[in-house]
Motif scaffolding. Sequence first.
Motif, PDB file in Angstrom:
ATOM      1  N   LYS A 110      -3.304   6.837   1.867  1.00 30.51           N
ATOM      2  CA  LYS A 110      -3.053   5.855   2.338  1.00 30.51           C
ATOM      3  C   LYS A 110      -4.281   4.901   2.993  1.00 30.51           C
ATOM      4  CE  LYS A 110       1.698   7.241   4.451  1.00 30.51           C
ATOM      5  NZ  LYS A 110       2.385   7.372   5.551  1.00 30.51           N
ATOM      6  N   SER A 111      -5.318   5.765   3.037  1.00 33.42           N
ATOM      7  CA  SER A 111      -6.455   4.818   3.606  1.00 33.42           C
ATOM      8  C   SER A 111      -7.542   4.582   2.292  1.00 33.42           C
ATOM      9  CB  SER A 111      -7.199   6.090   4.595  1.00 33.42           C
ATOM     10  OG  SER A 111      -7.853   7.168   3.903  1.00 33.42           O
ATOM     11  N   GLU A 114      -9.098  -1.183   0.336  1.00 39.44           N
ATOM     12  CA  GLU A 114      -9.002  -2.093   1.823  1.00 39.44           C
ATOM     13  C   GLU A 114      -7.572  -2.675   1.582  1.00 39.44           C
ATOM     14  OE1 GLU A 114     -11.915  -4.966   0.997  1.00 39.44           O
ATOM     15  OE2 GLU A 114     -13.936  -3.709   0.846  1.00 39.44           O
ATOM     16  N   LEU A 115      -7.012  -2.545   2.843  1.00 34.03           N
ATOM     17  CA  LEU A 115      -5.425  -3.079   2.934  1.00 34.03           C
ATOM     18  C   LEU A 115      -5.449  -4.692   2.334  1.00 34.03           C
ATOM     19  CD1 LEU A 115      -3.144  -1.629   4.215  1.00 34.03           C
ATOM     20  CD2 LEU A 115      -3.815  -3.240   6.346  1.00 34.03           C
ATOM     21  N   PHE A 119       1.589  -7.787   0.818  1.00 35.11           N
ATOM     22  CA  PHE A 119       2.088  -6.564   0.244  1.00 35.11           C
ATOM     23  C   PHE A 119       3.193  -6.935  -0.832  1.00 35.11           C
ATOM     24  CE2 PHE A 119       1.381  -4.077   4.381  1.00 35.11           C
ATOM     25  CZ  PHE A 119       0.201  -3.837   4.002  1.00 35.11           C
ATOM     26  N   CYS A 152       1.561   0.121   3.031  1.00 35.50           N
ATOM     27  CA  CYS A 152      -0.043   0.186   3.300  1.00 35.50           C
ATOM     28  C   CYS A 152      -0.613  -0.019   2.221  1.00 35.50           C
ATOM     29  CB  CYS A 152       0.031   1.420   4.191  1.00 35.50           C
ATOM     30  SG  CYS A 152       0.144   2.831   3.149  1.00 35.50           S
ATOM     31  N   THR A 154      -3.129  -1.002  -0.663  1.00 39.64           N
ATOM     32  CA  THR A 154      -4.713  -1.524  -0.728  1.00 39.64           C
ATOM     33  C   THR A 154      -4.856  -2.107  -2.088  1.00 39.64           C
ATOM     34  OG1 THR A 154      -5.482   0.530  -1.321  1.00 39.64           O
ATOM     35  CG2 THR A 154      -5.192   0.451   1.047  1.00 39.64           C
TER      36      THR A 154
END
Length: 222
Positions: A110-111, A114-115, A119, A152, A154
Amino acid sequence: MNNTQCKSDYSLFTKTTALGFIAILVYVDDLVLVGDDLNEIENVKSVLHDKFKIKDIGDLKYFLGLEVASSKNGIALYQRKYALDLLKETGFQNCKPISTPIDYGVKLGKSTGELLTNFTPYREIIGKLLYLSNTRPDISYAIGKLRQFLDCATNEHLKAAHRVLRYIKRFPATGLFFSADSNLELTGFSDSNWAGCPDSRRSVSAYCFFLGPSLVTWKIKK
């Protein structure tokens, strides 16, 4: 007609007769009628026509984005037109093809990356790829992985989704084939990893089953 409604799929109705078997698949006002008891098939069509004035459009060729090709060797089920339309809609119709749908050496979490500020494009791609996976078990793992990041997403997740599109570009007509020459032997395979998800540390397992040489069911689950 005394057909039995399937408990796992309420739109499917089946019937076993003295001469064979028939199945009716219903979607809104469209019906797919298959079986090996030709007399019963004609009887079903007659009953439905008397009640609803149906139109018989002949052998099944196209249904809900699925293309069907029948021959003496068996039945092929694929989504070539859907795949090509998807590539055109996303601007990947002229992209450079790639041989694998996902980079198996990269563990997406999830991390990772970069977001995204929006979406929606990512969600649209994953949603359309999810429908394509109805006949494409080869992309099931990739889509199962990428659908975990809908809230979420990225730039790295989007890059991975684009990789799936490039893979489809190389193999747009890949699908399922149900052989007419089958010994009806059921064979299954399963596999799993250990703590494969970097976010939850949960394992990912998968299975597939073949009836003779034909793949009939598969699933990937965390």
